[in-house]
Design a protein around this motif. Sequence first.
Motif, PDB file in Angstrom:
ATOM      1  N   ARG A 174       0.849  -1.212   0.000  1.00  0.00           N
ATOM      2  CA  ARG A 174       0.000   0.000   0.000  1.00  0.00           C
ATOM      3  C   ARG A 174       0.877   1.253   0.000  1.00  0.00           C
ATOM      4  NH1 ARG A 174      -2.681  -3.064   3.794  1.00  0.00           N
ATOM      5  NH2 ARG A 174      -4.400  -4.201   2.859  1.00  0.00           N
ATOM      6  N   LYS A 175       1.958   1.171   0.764  1.00  0.00           N
ATOM      7  CA  LYS A 175       2.880   2.310   0.821  1.00  0.00           C
ATOM      8  C   LYS A 175       3.527   2.544  -0.556  1.00  0.00           C
ATOM      9  CE  LYS A 175       7.217   2.630   2.150  1.00  0.00           C
ATOM     10  NZ  LYS A 175       8.427   2.220   2.843  1.00  0.00           N
ATOM     11  N   LEU A 176       3.948   1.459  -1.187  1.00  0.00           N
ATOM     12  CA  LEU A 176       4.575   1.578  -2.508  1.00  0.00           C
ATOM     13  C   LEU A 176       3.600   2.153  -3.525  1.00  0.00           C
ATOM     14  CD1 LEU A 176       6.673  -1.738  -2.725  1.00  0.00           C
ATOM     15  CD2 LEU A 176       7.479   0.564  -2.234  1.00  0.00           C
ATOM     16  N   ASN A 177       2.327   1.769  -3.407  1.00  0.00           N
ATOM     17  CA  ASN A 177       1.324   2.325  -4.311  1.00  0.00           C
ATOM     18  C   ASN A 177       1.229   3.847  -4.136  1.00  0.00           C
ATOM     19  OD1 ASN A 177      -0.767   1.775  -6.320  1.00  0.00           O
ATOM     20  ND2 ASN A 177      -2.165   2.578  -4.774  1.00  0.00           N
ATOM     21  N   GLY A 178       1.406   4.283  -2.905  1.00  0.00           N
ATOM     22  CA  GLY A 178       1.364   5.716  -2.618  1.00  0.00           C
ATOM     23  C   GLY A 178       2.593   6.457  -3.126  1.00  0.00           C
ATOM     24  N   ILE A 179       3.612   5.710  -3.517  1.00  0.00           N
ATOM     25  CA  ILE A 179       4.815   6.320  -4.095  1.00  0.00           C
ATOM     26  C   ILE A 179       4.794   6.229  -5.616  1.00  0.00           C
ATOM     27  CG2 ILE A 179       7.334   6.127  -4.284  1.00  0.00           C
ATOM     28  CD1 ILE A 179       7.304   4.907  -1.432  1.00  0.00           C
ATOM     29  N   PHE A 180       4.452   5.034  -6.136  1.00  0.00           N
ATOM     30  CA  PHE A 180       4.727   4.738  -7.542  1.00  0.00           C
ATOM     31  C   PHE A 180       3.549   4.892  -8.494  1.00  0.00           C
ATOM     32  CE2 PHE A 180       8.231   2.501  -5.426  1.00  0.00           C
ATOM     33  CZ  PHE A 180       9.300   2.908  -6.221  1.00  0.00           C
ATOM     34  N   ASN A 181       2.340   5.089  -7.981  1.00  0.00           N
ATOM     35  CA  ASN A 181       1.214   5.237  -8.907  1.00  0.00           C
ATOM     36  C   ASN A 181       1.329   6.592  -9.620  1.00  0.00           C
ATOM     37  OD1 ASN A 181      -1.252   5.671 -10.187  1.00  0.00           O
ATOM     38  ND2 ASN A 181      -2.347   4.422  -8.692  1.00  0.00           N
ATOM     39  N   PRO A 182       1.603   6.570 -10.930  1.00  0.00           N
ATOM     40  CA  PRO A 182       1.888   7.843 -11.607  1.00  0.00           C
ATOM     41  C   PRO A 182       0.655   8.682 -11.910  1.00  0.00           C
ATOM     42  CG  PRO A 182       2.072   6.023 -13.159  1.00  0.00           C
ATOM     43  CD  PRO A 182       1.730   5.418 -11.824  1.00  0.00           C
ATOM     44  N   TYR A 183      -0.512   8.091 -11.792  1.00  0.00           N
ATOM     45  CA  TYR A 183      -1.720   8.794 -12.237  1.00  0.00           C
ATOM     46  C   TYR A 183      -2.647   9.175 -11.086  1.00  0.00           C
ATOM     47  CZ  TYR A 183       0.188   6.611 -16.381  1.00  0.00           C
ATOM     48  OH  TYR A 183       1.046   6.200 -17.355  1.00  0.00           O
ATOM     49  N   GLU A 184      -2.214   8.888  -9.861  1.00  0.00           N
ATOM     50  CA  GLU A 184      -3.061   9.201  -8.708  1.00  0.00           C
ATOM     51  C   GLU A 184      -2.508  10.438  -8.006  1.00  0.00           C
ATOM     52  OE1 GLU A 184      -4.466   5.794  -6.405  1.00  0.00           O
ATOM     53  OE2 GLU A 184      -3.897   6.924  -4.624  1.00  0.00           O
ATOM     54  N   PRO A 185      -3.266  11.527  -8.026  1.00  0.00           N
ATOM     55  CA  PRO A 185      -2.750  12.766  -7.406  1.00  0.00           C
ATOM     56  C   PRO A 185      -2.316  12.530  -5.963  1.00  0.00           C
ATOM     57  CG  PRO A 185      -4.774  13.203  -8.614  1.00  0.00           C
ATOM     58  CD  PRO A 185      -4.592  11.710  -8.618  1.00  0.00           C
ATOM     59  N   GLY A 186      -1.176  13.078  -5.617  1.00  0.00           N
ATOM     60  CA  GLY A 186      -0.684  12.945  -4.251  1.00  0.00           C
ATOM     61  C   GLY A 186       0.470  11.973  -4.105  1.00  0.00           C
ATOM     62  N   THR A 187       0.623  11.054  -5.056  1.00  0.00           N
ATOM     63  CA  THR A 187       1.748  10.129  -4.945  1.00  0.00           C
ATOM     64  C   THR A 187       3.052  10.839  -5.313  1.00  0.00           C
ATOM     65  OG1 THR A 187       1.714   9.336  -7.226  1.00  0.00           O
ATOM     66  CG2 THR A 187       0.223   8.233  -5.682  1.00  0.00           C
ATOM     67  N   ASP A 188       4.145  10.255  -4.892  1.00  0.00           N
ATOM     68  CA  ASP A 188       5.453  10.857  -5.185  1.00  0.00           C
ATOM     69  C   ASP A 188       5.697  10.959  -6.693  1.00  0.00           C
ATOM     70  OD1 ASP A 188       5.474   9.741  -2.466  1.00  0.00           O
ATOM     71  OD2 ASP A 188       7.534  10.484  -2.424  1.00  0.00           O
ATOM     72  N   LEU A 189       5.334   9.899  -7.413  1.00  0.00           N
ATOM     73  CA  LEU A 189       5.595   9.905  -8.848  1.00  0.00           C
ATOM     74  C   LEU A 189       4.674  10.883  -9.575  1.00  0.00           C
ATOM     75  CD1 LEU A 189       7.214   8.923 -11.185  1.00  0.00           C
ATOM     76  CD2 LEU A 189       5.847   6.838 -11.271  1.00  0.00           C
ATOM     77  N   TYR A 190       3.451  10.988  -9.104  1.00  0.00           N
ATOM     78  CA  TYR A 190       2.525  11.970  -9.707  1.00  0.00           C
ATOM     79  C   TYR A 190       3.104  13.384  -9.549  1.00  0.00           C
ATOM     80  CZ  TYR A 190      -1.753  14.612 -10.674  1.00  0.00           C
ATOM     81  OH  TYR A 190      -2.675  15.479 -11.200  1.00  0.00           O
ATOM     82  N   LYS A 191       3.615  13.647  -8.344  1.00  0.00           N
ATOM     83  CA  LYS A 191       4.186  14.984  -8.103  1.00  0.00           C
ATOM     84  C   LYS A 191       5.395  15.225  -9.015  1.00  0.00           C
ATOM     85  CE  LYS A 191       2.795  15.110  -3.245  1.00  0.00           C
ATOM     86  NZ  LYS A 191       3.269  14.769  -1.890  1.00  0.00           N
ATOM     87  N   LEU A 192       6.213  14.189  -9.182  1.00  0.00           N
ATOM     88  CA  LEU A 192       7.375  14.338 -10.058  1.00  0.00           C
ATOM     89  C   LEU A 192       6.923  14.618 -11.495  1.00  0.00           C
ATOM     90  CD1 LEU A 192      10.455  14.181 -10.502  1.00  0.00           C
ATOM     91  CD2 LEU A 192      10.183  11.721 -10.883  1.00  0.00           C
ATOM     92  N   ASN A 193       5.905  13.858 -11.938  1.00  0.00           N
ATOM     93  CA  ASN A 193       5.419  14.050 -13.313  1.00  0.00           C
ATOM     94  C   ASN A 193       4.807  15.433 -13.535  1.00  0.00           C
ATOM     95  OD1 ASN A 193       6.192  11.595 -14.372  1.00  0.00           O
ATOM     96  ND2 ASN A 193       4.280  10.558 -13.863  1.00  0.00           N
ATOM     97  N   HIS A 194       4.433  16.081 -12.466  1.00  0.00           N
ATOM     98  CA  HIS A 194       3.827  17.415 -12.588  1.00  0.00           C
ATOM     99  C   HIS A 194       4.733  18.501 -11.992  1.00  0.00           C
ATOM    100  CE1 HIS A 194       0.460  14.672 -13.210  1.00  0.00           C
ATOM    101  NE2 HIS A 194      -0.092  15.637 -13.903  1.00  0.00           N
TER     102      HIS A 194
END
Lengths: 137, 337
Positions: free
Chosen positions: B67-87
């Motif tokens: 669940r924690k990894l999903n909160g980091i690596f999901n690129p299309y869910e606002p709020g995740t680390d990767l989403y923030k990086l992509n934006h």
Amino acid sequence: MNTNPKLFSKRDLFIILVLAIGLGIWIGLKQLSPAAARAVVLVDGKVYKVIPLNKDAYYKIYRGKTYLMTVQTKPGAIRATYSTNWIFPETETNQVSVATGWISKQGETIISIPNRIVIYTEGLKKKTLYDVMTFQN
Amino acid sequence: MQKIRVVVLSIFTLAVAAIVVFVVIAKRPPQYYVRRGIVFGTNVKIAYATRKKNAKFVVDAMFDELRKLNGIFNPYEPGTDLYKLNHSNGKWMKVNSQLLSVLKYSINFAKETGGEFDPTLGKIIALWGFNTDDPRKWRVPTPAEISDALKHVGYTNVEFKGNEVRLLNGVWVDLEGIVKGYAVDALLAMAKANDEKSTGYVDVGGDIGIIGPKYGKQPWKISIQNPRGMPNSGISYVYLYKGSIATSGDHEKYVIVNGKRYYHTLNPKTGYPSDYFKSVTAISRDGMLSNAFDMAAMVGGPSKIEKWASEFGVAYMAVNENGKILTNSLWKDYENP
């Protein structure tokens, strides 16, 4: 009156042995005997329902008040007959849970990722020939 | 005397029975704690046995980790680390250490495969709608849309500076091609950190990592899903004592238009699927390599798969478009127990 100074006669030892072996066999058989055939339905990772696989029946699965899926059972098997994620038969997309068809072996599963449902079986005599399956996801 | 005799007789009977019970239990193979669920956007199953009697605790912690990894690596869910990086609009951004690690691995793998594997396909994947599990959103984009989206693809647009990352040219990172493998590796590390001699396996959406041999000494028998069969039907088996196995294919997320199947493993150079293989299964020492290899091989096709398998030490089985099964010599090591 018992005048024998020995605590155990040969007969006593024989009884001890028989009782102990009997108990061991009973425990062993209890460990090995399979549970009754049933399907476990998980919704959001929690057990939603345990369905006995001993009769023809239909069950509906909900998340709260939201309808998710209908499953059908017959003795020793279960299948998904309708899932709200099964919506595009014309383009053949994402029919996974319904397309899985009947599962009748222990180790097989029905999975609906959009609905976060996992259905697996327990206590079936037939088992898959494998421990786990690698698949594209 | 008679009473004493009965008491002692009973005690001895119970003692012998206890010994028999102990022997029966001790001879039993380890009992696996099994937990299933849908987390990390996929179907997960973990079977774990440890002498420490804390299997449930560890497996529950593994699910929490997913669940924690999903909160980091999901690129299309606002709020995740990767989403923030992509934006992050091309600015340097300090990123989570796990994200940094996977990103570096994937960029390195992209270099080694000449860009056939590319973690910057986010905009193309979103264009096809394959960023969701909702088939109503899957579609074949127009050539103009694809051409436009391809302008925002390319692993050379990812730059590193310490623990900071910068994405240039509007690229979006999507680590789907590798992150399940990373999750497998992370869970295996947790299992071994708890008990080096623990056994079992983790199955994260068909990417499987072996914690230890079945009952401590047997191989796990793993079925490879038939890309054109029912979901529970296999086309082959392998036997693993250790390592990781992963499969990519064209049969989970796809649309068929005018009889042609368009699936979600896209070629970074064309924006379309490559159509070389129906599926590729890879076995290697770790989850990330197996995962990245099979994704790259789906794109690279028969001309690259053998070369990469030799370079990376990967065993593979591919099903080509005619249904023919191709394997390399390393694969044969796993075909028998």
